[in-house]
Design a protein around this motif. Structure first.
Motif, PDB file in Angstrom:
ATOM      1  N   SER A   2      -0.513   1.633  -6.709  1.00  0.00           N
ATOM      2  CA  SER A   2      -0.240   0.671  -5.638  1.00  0.00           C
ATOM      3  C   SER A   2      -1.492   0.446  -4.812  1.00  0.00           C
ATOM      4  O   SER A   2      -2.342   1.322  -4.699  1.00  0.00           O
ATOM      5  CB  SER A   2       0.867   1.190  -4.728  1.00  0.00           C
ATOM      6  N   LYS A   3      -1.577  -0.735  -4.213  1.00  0.00           N
ATOM      7  CA  LYS A   3      -2.702  -1.070  -3.344  1.00  0.00           C
ATOM      8  C   LYS A   3      -2.284  -0.869  -1.888  1.00  0.00           C
ATOM      9  O   LYS A   3      -1.135  -1.091  -1.526  1.00  0.00           O
ATOM     10  CB  LYS A   3      -3.095  -2.527  -3.506  1.00  0.00           C
ATOM     11  N   LEU A   4      -3.242  -0.491  -1.068  1.00  0.00           N
ATOM     12  CA  LEU A   4      -3.010  -0.492   0.367  1.00  0.00           C
ATOM     13  C   LEU A   4      -2.973  -1.942   0.812  1.00  0.00           C
ATOM     14  O   LEU A   4      -3.870  -2.715   0.489  1.00  0.00           O
ATOM     15  CB  LEU A   4      -4.128   0.254   1.090  1.00  0.00           C
TER      16      LEU A   4
END
Length: 144
Positions: A2-4
């Motif tokens: 997942s990306k921030l």
């Protein structure tokens, strides 16, 4: 992986919660969401700010490799006119501020300090992504 996606909360050390809340609400139009003896939660600039009580004088600033005190956070406003208005408003309220500067990149900046010496930067340029997501949809006000 997942990306921030965004910064949700910034924590700031303050010596006196009540005084700090008053300062942020009256000078920066923050909205108080919660307060107790140890912390306060404010909405400011599309983010939550936790003011956390500390026992000794400390702040969020740091010193770079050249010995210069640096800020950890830059706020954005929508254009030079808004930067100048904010600078004037903070000056009239007696907030410790620096001069408006051209730092050799797009836009201009100035710095200011809260009651506890936390140093902040303000930049006259909104990020293109913020403009696209919020200003074009009418969610954020250009004059705020």
């Amino acid at each position: 992986m997942s990306k921030l996606l965004r910064v949700g909360t910034t924590y700031l050390p303050v010596k006196n919660i009540k005084e700090a809340v008053h300062w942020y609400v009256s000078n920066l139009d923050a909205v108080l969401n919660y307060e107790d003896n140890d912390k306060a939660i404010l909405d400011l600039a599309n983010q939550s700010f936790f003011l956390v009580k500390v026992n000794e004088k400390q702040n969020s600033n740091f010193v770079d490799s050249y010995g210069n005190e640096r800020f950890t956070l830059t706020f954005e406003v929508n254009g030079l006119t808004e930067l100048e208005k904010l600078h004037q408003d903070l000056s009239e309220k007696g907030v410790k501020i620096g001069e408006i500067e051209d730092r050799g990149h797009a836009g201009n900046n100035f710095i200011f300090y809260d009651l506890d010496g936390n140093k902040f930067d303000v930049w006259s340029e909104l990020s293109p992504d913020f403009k696209k997501r919020y200003l074009e949809d009418g969610v954020a006000s250009e004059s705020k």
